[in-house]
Scaffold this motif. Structure first.
Motif, short mmCIF file in Angstrom:
data_model
loop_
_atom_site.label_atom_id
_atom_site.label_comp_id
_atom_site.label_asym_id
_atom_site.label_seq_id
_atom_site.Cartn_x
_atom_site.Cartn_y
_atom_site.Cartn_z
N LYS A 1 0.83 -1.21 0.00
CA LYS A 1 0.00 0.00 0.00
C LYS A 1 0.87 1.26 0.00
O LYS A 1 0.57 2.22 -0.71
CB LYS A 1 -0.93 0.00 1.21
N ARG A 2 1.95 1.25 0.76
CA ARG A 2 2.86 2.40 0.80
C ARG A 2 3.42 2.66 -0.60
O ARG A 2 3.43 3.80 -1.08
CB ARG A 2 3.99 2.15 1.79
N LYS A 3 3.84 1.60 -1.28
CA LYS A 3 4.40 1.74 -2.62
C LYS A 3 3.33 2.23 -3.61
O LYS A 3 3.63 3.05 -4.48
CB LYS A 3 4.97 0.40 -3.09
N ILE A 4 2.11 1.74 -3.45
CA ILE A 4 1.02 2.16 -4.34
C ILE A 4 0.71 3.64 -4.15
O ILE A 4 0.48 4.36 -5.12
CB ILE A 4 -0.23 1.28 -4.10
N LEU A 5 0.72 4.10 -2.90
CA LEU A 5 0.46 5.52 -2.64
C LEU A 5 1.51 6.39 -3.31
O LEU A 5 1.20 7.46 -3.86
CB LEU A 5 0.44 5.81 -1.14
N ILE A 6 2.75 5.95 -3.28
CA ILE A 6 3.83 6.72 -3.90
C ILE A 6 3.69 6.71 -5.42
O ILE A 6 3.92 7.72 -6.07
CB ILE A 6 5.21 6.17 -3.45
N ASN B 1 0.91 6.43 -7.08
CA ASN B 1 -0.32 7.13 -7.45
C ASN B 1 -1.24 6.29 -8.35
O ASN B 1 -1.73 6.77 -9.36
CB ASN B 1 0.03 8.46 -8.13
N SER B 2 -1.46 5.04 -7.97
CA SER B 2 -2.36 4.17 -8.73
C SER B 2 -3.65 3.96 -7.93
O SER B 2 -3.69 3.17 -7.00
CB SER B 2 -1.67 2.83 -8.99
N VAL B 3 -4.70 4.67 -8.32
CA VAL B 3 -5.96 4.65 -7.57
C VAL B 3 -6.59 3.26 -7.59
O VAL B 3 -7.06 2.77 -6.56
CB VAL B 3 -6.94 5.71 -8.13
N ASP B 4 -6.62 2.61 -8.75
CA ASP B 4 -7.23 1.28 -8.84
C ASP B 4 -6.50 0.28 -7.95
O ASP B 4 -7.13 -0.52 -7.26
CB ASP B 4 -7.23 0.78 -10.29
N ALA B 5 -5.18 0.33 -7.97
CA ALA B 5 -4.40 -0.58 -7.13
C ALA B 5 -4.62 -0.28 -5.66
O ALA B 5 -4.64 -1.19 -4.82
CB ALA B 5 -2.91 -0.48 -7.48
N LEU B 6 -4.81 0.99 -5.32
CA LEU B 6 -5.06 1.38 -3.93
C LEU B 6 -6.38 0.80 -3.43
O LEU B 6 -6.45 0.27 -2.32
CB LEU B 6 -5.05 2.91 -3.80
N LEU B 7 -7.41 0.88 -4.25
CA LEU B 7 -8.70 0.30 -3.87
C LEU B 7 -8.58 -1.20 -3.68
O LEU B 7 -9.15 -1.77 -2.73
CB LEU B 7 -9.76 0.63 -4.94
N SER B 8 -7.82 -1.83 -4.54
CA SER B 8 -7.64 -3.29 -4.47
C SER B 8 -6.90 -3.70 -3.20
O SER B 8 -7.30 -4.63 -2.51
CB SER B 8 -6.89 -3.77 -5.71
N ILE B 9 -5.81 -3.00 -2.89
CA ILE B 9 -5.03 -3.37 -1.70
C ILE B 9 -5.80 -3.07 -0.43
O ILE B 9 -5.69 -3.81 0.55
CB ILE B 9 -3.62 -2.71 -1.69
N ASP B 10 -6.58 -2.00 -0.42
CA ASP B 10 -7.41 -1.72 0.76
C ASP B 10 -8.39 -2.85 1.01
O ASP B 10 -8.62 -3.25 2.16
CB ASP B 10 -8.14 -0.39 0.60
N GLU B 11 -8.97 -3.37 -0.05
CA GLU B 11 -9.91 -4.50 0.09
C GLU B 11 -9.18 -5.73 0.63
O GLU B 11 -9.69 -6.43 1.51
CB GLU B 11 -10.56 -4.81 -1.25
N LYS B 12 -7.98 -5.98 0.11
CA LYS B 12 -7.19 -7.13 0.60
C LYS B 12 -6.85 -6.96 2.08
O LYS B 12 -6.90 -7.93 2.85
CB LYS B 12 -5.91 -7.27 -0.22
N ILE B 13 -6.48 -5.76 2.47
CA ILE B 13 -6.13 -5.50 3.87
C ILE B 13 -7.33 -5.76 4.77
O ILE B 13 -7.21 -6.42 5.81
CB ILE B 13 -5.59 -4.06 4.04
N LEU B 14 -8.49 -5.25 4.38
CA LEU B 14 -9.69 -5.47 5.18
C LEU B 14 -10.03 -6.96 5.30
O LEU B 14 -10.41 -7.45 6.37
CB LEU B 14 -10.87 -4.70 4.60
N ASN B 15 -9.86 -7.70 4.20
CA ASN B 15 -10.11 -9.14 4.23
C ASN B 15 -9.13 -9.86 5.16
O ASN B 15 -9.51 -10.77 5.90
CB ASN B 15 -10.05 -9.73 2.83
N THR B 16 -7.87 -9.45 5.13
CA THR B 16 -6.86 -10.08 5.99
C THR B 16 -7.14 -9.77 7.45
O THR B 16 -7.03 -10.66 8.30
CB THR B 16 -5.44 -9.61 5.60
N VAL B 17 -7.53 -8.54 7.75
CA VAL B 17 -7.87 -8.18 9.13
C VAL B 17 -9.05 -9.01 9.61
O VAL B 17 -9.04 -9.52 10.74
CB VAL B 17 -8.17 -6.66 9.25
#
Length: 161
Positions: free
Chosen positions: A26-31, A33-49
């Motif tokens: 997620k840190r790398k994606i923020l740097i 600037n890939s919005v689609d990848a950010l949405l995807s990783i956020d979903e993965k993080i929530l699923n892992t939590v």
């Protein structure tokens, strides 16, 4: 029974490791600037939590099923000292690894928050510059003349008396 609980703890450890990697991603994606990848990783993080929460709840349910009244690793370590000191060492090692991963995740989360805060500051400053530039420029008609000068030209009062 304690080995089964140990296996569940190992699964939790693996999930924390996955979560740690996802926060780095997620840190790398923020740097980048890939919005689609950010949405995807956020979903993965929530699923892992959610998976971690489920795993912890399942471990606690299994422990109670076996008559073990231990809701956290510290209690399991204390209880296992009486039965199997080697297993207690394994629990302790797992606890240290999980705590280390939790600290890494918290650090990465702080970095991510700072990246987002910095991005918001840049956006606010850019918007402020744009709005200031447009107010300085003034309003113009379709001939390129300032609207203010056109109004004074139309007015019947040219100067003060």
């Amino acid at each position: 029974m304690m080995r089964e609980i140990k296996n569940l703890i190992d699964e939790e450890l693996e999930l924390y490791s996955v979560l740690n990697n996802q926060f780095e991603e997620k840190r790398k994606i923020l740097i980048s600037n890939s919005v689609d990848a950010l949405l995807s990783i956020d979903e993965k993080i929530l699923n892992t939590v959610d998976s971690i929460k489920s795993s912890v709840n399942y471990r606690q349910t299994i422990a109670r099923k076996f008559g073990i009244d231990a809701t956290n690793l510290t209690q399991l370590i204390a209880l296992s000292q009486n039965y199997d000191s080697e297993l207690a060492k394994e629990f302790k090692f797992s606890q240290e690894k999980i705590n280390g991963l939790i600290n890494e995740i918290a650090h990465k989360e702080r970095i991510i928050k700072e990246l987002i805060r910095h991005g918001m500051n840049i956006v606010n400053k850019t918007l402020s510059m744009i709005s200031n530039a447009s107010s300085i420029a003034g309003d113009y008609n379709n001939h390129g003349q300032s609207v203010q000068s056109e109004i004074s030209r139309i007015s019947s009062i040219v100067e003060e008396v």
